[in-house]
Design a protein around this motif. Structure first.
Motif, PDB file in Angstrom:
ATOM      1  N   UNK A 118      49.881  38.919  41.947  1.00 46.13           N
ATOM      2  CA  UNK A 118      49.285  38.278  41.002  1.00 46.13           C
ATOM      3  C   UNK A 118      49.082  36.878  41.015  1.00 46.13           C
ATOM      4  N   UNK A 119      50.174  36.300  41.320  1.00 49.71           N
ATOM      5  CA  UNK A 119      50.224  34.829  41.536  1.00 49.71           C
ATOM      6  C   UNK A 119      49.290  34.354  42.468  1.00 49.71           C
ATOM      7  N   UNK A 120      49.127  35.012  43.506  1.00 47.91           N
ATOM      8  CA  UNK A 120      48.075  34.394  44.427  1.00 47.91           C
ATOM      9  C   UNK A 120      46.624  34.667  43.901  1.00 47.91           C
ATOM     10  N   UNK A 155      44.473  33.966  51.921  1.00 44.39           N
ATOM     11  CA  UNK A 155      43.403  34.819  52.100  1.00 44.39           C
ATOM     12  C   UNK A 155      43.553  36.069  51.298  1.00 44.39           C
ATOM     13  N   UNK A 156      44.958  36.527  50.904  1.00 46.08           N
ATOM     14  CA  UNK A 156      44.931  37.727  50.281  1.00 46.08           C
ATOM     15  C   UNK A 156      44.567  37.382  48.770  1.00 46.08           C
ATOM     16  N   UNK A 157      44.794  36.131  47.979  1.00 42.60           N
ATOM     17  CA  UNK A 157      44.564  35.850  46.867  1.00 42.60           C
ATOM     18  C   UNK A 157      42.997  35.547  46.719  1.00 42.60           C
ATOM     19  N   UNK A 217      45.755  34.355  40.664  1.00 40.55           N
ATOM     20  CA  UNK A 217      45.660  33.284  39.866  1.00 40.55           C
ATOM     21  C   UNK A 217      45.541  32.021  40.501  1.00 40.55           C
ATOM     22  N   UNK A 218      46.249  31.850  41.646  1.00 43.22           N
ATOM     23  CA  UNK A 218      45.957  30.511  42.376  1.00 43.22           C
ATOM     24  C   UNK A 218      44.586  30.434  42.854  1.00 43.22           C
ATOM     25  N   UNK A 219      44.180  31.729  43.312  1.00 42.79           N
ATOM     26  CA  UNK A 219      42.662  31.468  43.654  1.00 42.79           C
ATOM     27  C   UNK A 219      41.644  31.372  42.592  1.00 42.79           C
ATOM     28  N   UNK A 220      41.903  31.550  41.482  1.00 44.91           N
ATOM     29  CA  UNK A 220      40.885  31.325  40.145  1.00 44.91           C
ATOM     30  C   UNK A 220      40.911  29.908  39.923  1.00 44.91           C
ATOM     31  N   UNK A 221      42.250  29.331  40.226  1.00 47.94           N
ATOM     32  CA  UNK A 221      42.425  27.811  40.030  1.00 47.94           C
ATOM     33  C   UNK A 221      41.775  27.083  40.951  1.00 47.94           C
ATOM     34  N   UNK A 222      41.802  27.618  42.224  1.00 46.46           N
ATOM     35  CA  UNK A 222      40.912  26.806  43.346  1.00 46.46           C
ATOM     36  C   UNK A 222      39.606  26.888  43.213  1.00 46.46           C
ATOM     37  N   UNK A 224      56.106  31.486  39.317  1.00 46.02           N
ATOM     38  CA  UNK A 224      55.229  31.743  40.384  1.00 46.02           C
ATOM     39  C   UNK A 224      54.627  30.894  40.917  1.00 46.02           C
ATOM     40  N   UNK A 225      53.441  30.834  41.294  1.00 46.61           N
ATOM     41  CA  UNK A 225      52.711  29.561  42.028  1.00 46.61           C
ATOM     42  C   UNK A 225      52.059  28.383  41.161  1.00 46.61           C
TER      43      UNK A 225
END
Length: 275
Positions: free
Chosen positions: A16-18, A46-48, A20-25, A88-89
């Motif tokens: 989930x942290x990945x 890549x997984x996020x 959410x990080x992708x959403x921030x990116x 998390x991240x």
């Protein structure tokens, strides 16, 4: 919680942290971005990115991040400390203009920090940052105190996206423990799902699996103020995403008031509690 369930929960939280990080990116790449997180893309991996692409985009995610960013900065003082629960991240220690004298404590499973520390090892940090390896569904306060947490200093507690991963008893304990550690003037920021989430069709498999295994359901409540009042916090207030202070032009407007008896709708509560 058994070791098998514990490992599965940790893996889910890291995944989930990945996401959410992708959403921030994704938000950072927008010309009208609500915040800037230059490390989010690397942290997502890549997984996020794949998880974000496979799911319906949720505009609540950047709104939540921006909302908490603003609350943290308004509450931060030269003598304050920040505790990121289930960090998390999260990159706030790196990207927010916090006072240099402020200390940010990040609490999470050791596994949550492995890739994060490798990616951020050369990133300039805005303030003092300390990582605490602990499971928030078990004893965690001793690790925070050993890391240098000062009980006499006002604290900004941040639980972003955490409560859903806790059982009710653990959520209640977390709120009480944070209050017991807090000096006057401390603040607790959290987002908490209403009970309508568990009634969604997409949640049915999770609910059924938890019940068949005799495991508690994810924590949700339509009375978040009562949770914090019982936990020792003197004042609390909530807003819902879409209301004027939690919108930023991204969400549909929602009424400022809510019907306390209405629990069938999907609601999210952005809570601010104080001592």
């Amino acid at each position: 919680m058994t070791p098998h369930h514990d490992a599965r929960a940790k893996a889910a939280f890291v995944g989930t942290g990945r996401w959410i990080a992708a959403a921030r990116a994704l938000e950072t790449a927008r010309p009208d971005r609500l915040f800037n997180d230059p490390w989010a893309e690397l942290l997502a991996g890549e997984s996020g990115k794949a998880t974000l692409e496979a799911a319906d985009y949720n505009p609540f995610l950047p709104v939540r991040t921006r909302y908490f960013d603003g609350r943290i900065l308004r509450a931060a003082r030269t003598d304050s400390q920040v505790v990121l629960l289930g960090a998390g991240l999260d990159t706030r220690a790196f990207r927010l203009p916090l006072p240099a004298s402020c200390t940010v404590f990040e609490i999470d499973h050791a596994e949550a920090f492995t890739e994060k520390e490798a990616i951020l090892r050369t990133a300039p940090v805005q303030c003092e940052r300390r990582c605490v390896h602990a499971d928030l569904s078990g004893p965690w306060t001793s690790g925070l105190l050993e890391a240098g947490f000062d009980r006499s200093t006002p604290t900004i507690w941040v639980a972003e996206g955490l409560f859903f991963y806790l059982a009710e008893a653990d959520a209640e304990s977390l709120v009480r423990d944070a209050a017991a550690l807090s000096a006057a003037g401390s603040t607790f920021l959290a987002d908490i799902f209403g009970t309508g989430l568990l009634a969604l069709e997409g949640m049915a498999p999770l609910v059924a699996a938890r019940k068949s295994a005799g495991r508690p359901l994810p924590f949700c409540t339509d009375s978040p103020e009562a949770l914090f009042r019982a936990g020792g916090w003197s004042e609390s207030a909530v807003v819902q995403p879409g209301q004027p202070s939690a919108n930023f032009g991204r969400l549909a407007q929602v009424p400022v008031t809510r019907d306390a008896g209405e629990q069938t709708n999907l609601r999210t509560y952005l809570l601010t509690a104080t001592l």
